[in-house]
Each structure stands twice: as structure tokens, then as C-alpha cells.
Design a protein around this motif. Structure first.
Motif, PDB file in Angstrom:
ATOM      1  N   MET A 146       0.710  -1.332   0.056  1.00  0.00           N
ATOM      2  CA  MET A 146       0.085   0.052   0.006  1.00  0.00           C
ATOM      3  C   MET A 146       0.804   1.328   0.169  1.00  0.00           C
ATOM      4  O   MET A 146       0.540   2.415  -0.677  1.00  0.00           O
ATOM      5  N   GLU A 147       1.890   1.248   0.770  1.00  0.00           N
ATOM      6  CA  GLU A 147       2.813   2.425   0.873  1.00  0.00           C
ATOM      7  C   GLU A 147       3.269   2.426  -0.792  1.00  0.00           C
ATOM      8  O   GLU A 147       3.586   3.854  -1.212  1.00  0.00           O
ATOM      9  N   ALA A 148       3.845   1.596  -1.391  1.00  0.00           N
ATOM     10  CA  ALA A 148       4.375   1.628  -2.737  1.00  0.00           C
ATOM     11  C   ALA A 148       3.179   2.267  -3.797  1.00  0.00           C
ATOM     12  O   ALA A 148       3.538   3.057  -4.496  1.00  0.00           O
ATOM     13  N   LEU A 149       1.873   1.612  -3.591  1.00  0.00           N
ATOM     14  CA  LEU A 149       0.727   2.237  -4.220  1.00  0.00           C
ATOM     15  C   LEU A 149       0.409   3.632  -4.128  1.00  0.00           C
ATOM     16  O   LEU A 149       0.510   4.189  -5.127  1.00  0.00           O
ATOM     17  N   VAL A 150       0.547   3.926  -2.697  1.00  0.00           N
ATOM     18  CA  VAL A 150       0.361   5.427  -2.399  1.00  0.00           C
ATOM     19  C   VAL A 150       1.487   6.236  -3.474  1.00  0.00           C
ATOM     20  O   VAL A 150       1.225   7.263  -4.093  1.00  0.00           O
ATOM     21  N   ALA A 151       2.643   5.834  -3.160  1.00  0.00           N
ATOM     22  CA  ALA A 151       3.867   6.357  -3.898  1.00  0.00           C
ATOM     23  C   ALA A 151       3.719   6.514  -5.396  1.00  0.00           C
ATOM     24  O   ALA A 151       3.896   7.677  -6.005  1.00  0.00           O
ATOM     25  N   GLY A 152       3.360   5.517  -5.868  1.00  0.00           N
ATOM     26  CA  GLY A 152       3.237   5.302  -7.282  1.00  0.00           C
ATOM     27  C   GLY A 152       2.207   6.247  -7.778  1.00  0.00           C
ATOM     28  O   GLY A 152       2.186   6.988  -8.725  1.00  0.00           O
ATOM     29  N   LEU A 153       0.994   6.287  -7.178  1.00  0.00           N
ATOM     30  CA  LEU A 153      -0.280   7.190  -7.598  1.00  0.00           C
ATOM     31  C   LEU A 153       0.347   8.478  -7.263  1.00  0.00           C
ATOM     32  O   LEU A 153      -0.162   9.316  -8.200  1.00  0.00           O
ATOM     33  N   SER A 154       0.943   9.160  -6.160  1.00  0.00           N
ATOM     34  CA  SER A 154       1.349  10.294  -6.041  1.00  0.00           C
ATOM     35  C   SER A 154       2.324  10.571  -7.090  1.00  0.00           C
ATOM     36  O   SER A 154       2.281  11.805  -7.786  1.00  0.00           O
ATOM     37  N   GLY A 155       3.232   9.910  -7.444  1.00  0.00           N
ATOM     38  CA  GLY A 155       4.298  10.228  -8.358  1.00  0.00           C
ATOM     39  C   GLY A 155       3.636  10.464  -9.838  1.00  0.00           C
ATOM     40  O   GLY A 155       4.092  11.278 -10.776  1.00  0.00           O
TER      41      GLY A 155
END
Length: 206
Positions: A146-155
Motif C-alpha cells: 500500500m505504501e508503494a501504491l500510494v507513492a506510485g499514484l502520487s508520483g
């Protein structure tokens, strides 16, 4: 002890990260966002694989594998688009075609990163299912996903907004920008949903 002959000598991730670290912009931030989304999809697939008997998770593993493949293909395509964008920006300021070429390249870059973001958004429903019914022993792995997903979506969102700003500054019409502005809103909504899932998973680990 592992024999040195058993250690892979080909390290494609090293090569990709080396390319990312170079001042070329290809790959750049959009592609990096896609890789983070791919990491999220991979970890989510692992959790789904450890939850074989839960009906609510049925089908997630295969679906997540397909999304990961699509993401990696989109990452490669984004690198090509980024190179063209950089070439347009490098044109001489006096070039009469520069504004038009930069605007088009920025729109192409926006479309590319929007595709990455759209693939990331498709992970949200599986994230909901895995958070509710995934193997509880894999909660920490899902939390990392989920942290990676948040980072990817934010990026993806940051890159998309930057590309649209550049396109606008170089004369792109509002009609061409409209759809991509909607993409920004969808990314923000998905990021908010994943942020809530991430917070709930983190609370379980206390």
C-alpha cells in the motif's frame, strides 16, 4: 553456503537504476512511478497467492499478474516518450516550431503517465479485497504494498500535473487538456482510498 556460480550475474534492476540516475530524463519520474506501482502489484499478488481459499480474493492473483505485466510495458513506453519530451525541450528558444513541439511532447508525456496511473487505479479494488480478507500473516507485506501504491499514484499525479502545466505554458488548447485534468482528479481519489487502507493496515501492526 551458496556457491558463487549459483548467483545470477545479470542484474537488470541495477542497469535500470543506473539509467534512472543519469541526467537524461529517460527513464524519469513517470517511469519510476510505474515501477513503484509494479512493486505494489507484485506484493499484492504474493498476498493473494498466500490466500488461496478465500472466495473474496479469488481471481486477484491472475489479475494482479496481468496488471504488473501491463505496468512494466507502460514503463518501457514512458521512457521513449520522456526522451522525445526532453528533445523538444532542448530545441533552441528561437526555433519557431519549439512551442508547438514542446506542447505536443508534453501532452504525449501526460498521456503516458496517465496510462500508468490508470493501471495503478485498477489495483484499488484488489487492495480493498486483500485488506479485508487477505492472509493476516501477510499484513506487513500488504502494508508495504500500500505504501508503494500510494507513492506510485502520487508520483503519477505529480508528473501528470507537471506535464499539463508545461503543455499549457506552450499553447496547448483547453480541449486537449480537459481529459487529462479528469485523470488528475481520479488519481487523487484513488490515492485517498489507498491512504485509508494503508493507515488501517499500519494500525494492525501496533
Amino acid at each position: 553456503m551458496t556457491d558463487s556460480a549459483d548467483i545470477p550475474t545479470s542484474r537488470p534492476m541495477d542497469a535500470w537504476l543506473d539509467a534512472l540516475s543519469e541526467p537524461t530524463g529517460s527513464p524519469g519520474g513517470g517511469a519510476a512511478s510505474g515501477v513503484m506501482l509494479g512493486i505494489a502489484a507484485s506484493l499484492m499478488r504474493m498476498v493473494a497467492g498466500y490466500t488461496p481459499d478465500e472466495p473474496a480474493v479469488a481471481g486477484s492473483a491472475d489479475r494482479l499478474a496481468r496488471v504488473r505485466t501491463d505496468l512494466l510495458e507502460a514503463v518501457e513506453a514512458d521512457g521513449v516518450v520522456s526522451a522525445r519530451f526532453g528533445a523538444a525541450l532542448a530545441l533552441d528558444a528561437d526555433d519557431p516550431e519549439r512551442d508547438e513541439r514542446v506542447a505536443q511532447a508534453a501532452l504525449d508525456a501526460a498521456a503516458s503517465v496517465a496510462e500508468l496511473g490508470s493501471l495503478g487505479i485498477t489495483l484499488v479494488s484488489d487492495a480493498d479485497a486483500l485488506a479485508a480478507d487477505g492472509n493476516p500473516n501477510l499484513a506487513v507485506d500488504l502494508a508495504v504494498a500500500m505504501e508503494a501504491l500510494v507513492a506510485g499514484l502520487s508520483g503519477a499525479s505529480v508528473n501528470l500535473r507537471a506535464n499539463l502545466k508545461t503543455a499549457r505554458a506552450h499553447g496547448a488548447s483547453s480541449s486537449l487538456l480537459g481529459t487529462r485534468e479528469e485523470d488528475v482528479a481520479r488519481l487523487a481519489e484513488a490515492r485517498t482510498r489507498i491512504g485509508r487502507i494503508s493507515a488501517a493496515l499500519s494500525a494492525r501492526l501496533e
